[in-house]
Write a protein that holds these residues in place. Structure first.
Motif, short mmCIF file in Angstrom:
data_model
loop_
_atom_site.label_atom_id
_atom_site.label_comp_id
_atom_site.label_asym_id
_atom_site.label_seq_id
_atom_site.Cartn_x
_atom_site.Cartn_y
_atom_site.Cartn_z
N SER A 271 0.83 -1.20 0.00
CA SER A 271 0.00 0.00 0.00
C SER A 271 0.87 1.26 0.00
CB SER A 271 -0.92 0.02 1.22
OG SER A 271 -0.15 0.09 2.41
N LEU A 272 0.23 2.33 -0.36
CA LEU A 272 0.84 3.65 -0.20
C LEU A 272 -0.28 4.69 -0.18
CD1 LEU A 272 0.83 5.53 -3.04
CD2 LEU A 272 2.50 3.84 -3.74
N THR A 273 0.01 5.83 0.42
CA THR A 273 -0.91 6.97 0.41
C THR A 273 -0.28 8.08 -0.40
OG1 THR A 273 -1.77 6.39 2.60
CG2 THR A 273 -2.12 8.66 1.83
N ARG A 274 -0.98 8.52 -1.42
CA ARG A 274 -0.48 9.61 -2.25
C ARG A 274 -1.22 10.89 -1.88
NH1 ARG A 274 1.55 8.71 -8.25
NH2 ARG A 274 3.19 7.84 -6.89
N VAL A 275 -0.46 11.91 -1.46
CA VAL A 275 -1.02 13.19 -1.04
C VAL A 275 -0.85 14.19 -2.18
CG1 VAL A 275 -0.98 15.03 0.67
CG2 VAL A 275 -0.40 12.68 1.34
N PHE A 276 -1.97 14.61 -2.77
CA PHE A 276 -1.94 15.60 -3.85
C PHE A 276 -2.08 17.00 -3.25
CE2 PHE A 276 -3.47 11.67 -5.73
CZ PHE A 276 -2.70 11.58 -6.88
N THR A 277 -1.29 17.93 -3.75
CA THR A 277 -1.30 19.30 -3.25
C THR A 277 -1.37 20.28 -4.42
OG1 THR A 277 0.04 18.68 -1.33
CG2 THR A 277 -0.05 21.02 -1.88
N VAL A 278 -2.27 21.24 -4.31
CA VAL A 278 -2.37 22.32 -5.30
C VAL A 278 -2.30 23.65 -4.55
CG1 VAL A 278 -3.77 23.42 -7.08
CG2 VAL A 278 -3.73 20.92 -6.89
N THR A 279 -1.42 24.52 -5.00
CA THR A 279 -1.26 25.85 -4.41
C THR A 279 -1.53 26.89 -5.47
OG1 THR A 279 0.42 25.01 -2.87
CG2 THR A 279 0.32 27.40 -3.21
N ASP A 280 -2.45 27.82 -5.18
CA ASP A 280 -2.76 28.84 -6.18
C ASP A 280 -1.78 30.01 -6.10
OD1 ASP A 280 -3.56 30.55 -4.09
OD2 ASP A 280 -5.69 30.11 -4.34
N GLY A 281 -1.98 30.99 -6.95
CA GLY A 281 -1.05 32.11 -7.04
C GLY A 281 -1.00 32.97 -5.81
N CYS A 282 -2.00 32.86 -4.93
CA CYS A 282 -2.00 33.61 -3.67
C CYS A 282 -1.58 32.74 -2.49
CB CYS A 282 -3.38 34.21 -3.41
SG CYS A 282 -3.76 35.61 -4.49
N LEU A 283 -0.99 31.58 -2.80
CA LEU A 283 -0.43 30.66 -1.80
C LEU A 283 -1.49 30.00 -0.93
CD1 LEU A 283 2.80 32.61 -0.72
CD2 LEU A 283 2.48 30.99 -2.61
N ASN A 284 -2.73 29.95 -1.40
CA ASN A 284 -3.74 29.13 -0.74
C ASN A 284 -3.54 27.69 -1.21
OD1 ASN A 284 -5.27 31.44 0.43
ND2 ASN A 284 -5.66 31.88 -1.73
N THR A 285 -3.57 26.73 -0.28
CA THR A 285 -3.22 25.35 -0.60
C THR A 285 -4.37 24.40 -0.30
OG1 THR A 285 -0.87 25.73 -0.17
CG2 THR A 285 -1.63 23.46 -0.09
N GLY A 286 -4.66 23.53 -1.28
CA GLY A 286 -5.63 22.46 -1.10
C GLY A 286 -4.93 21.11 -1.21
N THR A 287 -5.35 20.13 -0.40
CA THR A 287 -4.74 18.80 -0.43
C THR A 287 -5.82 17.72 -0.46
OG1 THR A 287 -4.62 18.63 1.98
CG2 THR A 287 -2.72 19.60 0.84
N TRP A 288 -5.40 16.52 -0.92
CA TRP A 288 -6.29 15.37 -0.94
C TRP A 288 -5.43 14.11 -0.85
CZ3 TRP A 288 -11.74 15.62 -1.65
CH2 TRP A 288 -12.37 14.37 -1.73
N ASP A 289 -5.83 13.19 0.05
CA ASP A 289 -5.09 11.93 0.22
C ASP A 289 -5.86 10.79 -0.43
OD1 ASP A 289 -3.61 13.59 1.78
OD2 ASP A 289 -3.97 12.55 3.67
N VAL A 290 -5.13 9.94 -1.15
CA VAL A 290 -5.72 8.73 -1.73
C VAL A 290 -4.88 7.54 -1.29
CG1 VAL A 290 -6.41 7.53 -3.84
CG2 VAL A 290 -6.50 10.03 -3.74
N VAL A 291 -5.54 6.52 -0.72
CA VAL A 291 -4.86 5.31 -0.26
C VAL A 291 -5.02 4.22 -1.32
CG1 VAL A 291 -4.72 3.52 1.51
CG2 VAL A 291 -5.26 5.90 2.15
N TYR A 292 -3.90 3.68 -1.78
CA TYR A 292 -3.89 2.60 -2.77
C TYR A 292 -3.41 1.33 -2.07
CZ TYR A 292 -4.11 6.38 -6.22
OH TYR A 292 -4.48 7.47 -6.94
N THR A 293 -4.09 0.23 -2.34
CA THR A 293 -3.69 -1.07 -1.80
C THR A 293 -3.70 -2.11 -2.92
OG1 THR A 293 -5.99 -1.56 -1.18
CG2 THR A 293 -4.58 -0.58 0.51
N TRP A 294 -2.88 -3.16 -2.76
CA TRP A 294 -2.83 -4.24 -3.72
C TRP A 294 -2.10 -5.44 -3.12
CZ3 TRP A 294 0.16 0.04 -3.73
CH2 TRP A 294 1.53 -0.10 -3.81
N ARG A 295 -2.19 -6.57 -3.77
CA ARG A 295 -1.53 -7.79 -3.31
C ARG A 295 -0.57 -8.29 -4.37
NH1 ARG A 295 -2.45 -12.80 -0.19
NH2 ARG A 295 -3.95 -11.68 1.06
#
Length: 208
Positions: free
Chosen positions: A177-201
């Motif tokens: 497994s791993l968790t990928r954290v996506f981050t977007v920062t706009d031109g005024c330095l406001n930041t949004g994030t989202w975590d997605v957990v991926y699993t597999w065998r």
């Protein structure tokens, strides 16, 4: 009218002639000029969420004032800012006036953006890839996305950046497994994030 650094400046003269002037004699000329500061060559960009300019700022940004006889009074006025989305513009009229009521004017324009909202990410939900998905050389499934869609309350989105970071990475054993954290920062330095957990065998051995 004289142009200084891209701005139009009115230079006024007042001619004084003695009352008893009946022929060749003398006259006095009093002139005032406003020398526009180089930073006033076009709009002055204040950036994001600034302290808004007042009359003192406009006078300071207008530039230097010279007068033939000295004694100059400065003033500045402006209408309410105009707005287009998150972006604002305001133009101040700066007036220099001497004791003989000669005047000179110039305009100082400011632009800025008001934006305190973070971008909104559109990410997939947590995903399970099942058994033995195709992986890259590092062992991460190829189906793990490296970018996501996002929107921002302000357009254009000039200066925005997007990136991701992997945390809680487990690439050993059968359950991975791993968790990928996506981050977007706009031109005024406001930041949004989202975590997605991926699993597999990973299991390529037959039962014994």
């Amino acid at each position: 009218l004289t142009s200084y650094e891209g701005q139009t400046v009115m230079i006024s003269y007042k001619i004084t002639i003695p009352q008893d002037h009946t022929g060749p004699g003398w006259f006095a000329a009093d002139a005032i000029s406003l020398l526009v500061n180089s930073i006033s060559n076009g709009p002055i960009a204040l950036g994001c969420n600034p302290t808004l300019p007042d009359d003192e700022d406009a006078i300071a940004d207008a530039g230097l004032v010279t007068d033939a006889c000295g004694g100059v009074t400065m003033s500045a006025t402006a209408p309410e800012p105009t707005q287009e989305g998150c972006d604002y513009t305001q133009t101040w009229t700066v007036v220099a006036e001497d004791e003989c009521e000669n005047t000179s004017t110039c305009e100082v324009t400011y632009t800025w953006r008001i934006d305190t909202e973070a971008p909104v990410l559109s990410c997939p939900s947590d995903l399970n890839f099942g058994c033995n998905p195709l992986t890259d050389h590092a062992g991460i499934p190829l189906a793990v996305v490296s970018s996501v869609n996002w929107t921002d309350n302000c357009t254009p989105t000039t200066g925005s950046t997007s990136s991701y970071t992997d945390i809680n990475v487990d690439l050993d054993g059968c359950e991975r497994s791993l968790t990928r954290v996506f981050t977007v920062t706009d031109g005024c330095l406001n930041t949004g994030t989202w975590d997605v957990v991926y699993t597999w065998r990973v299991d390529v051995e037959d039962p014994v």
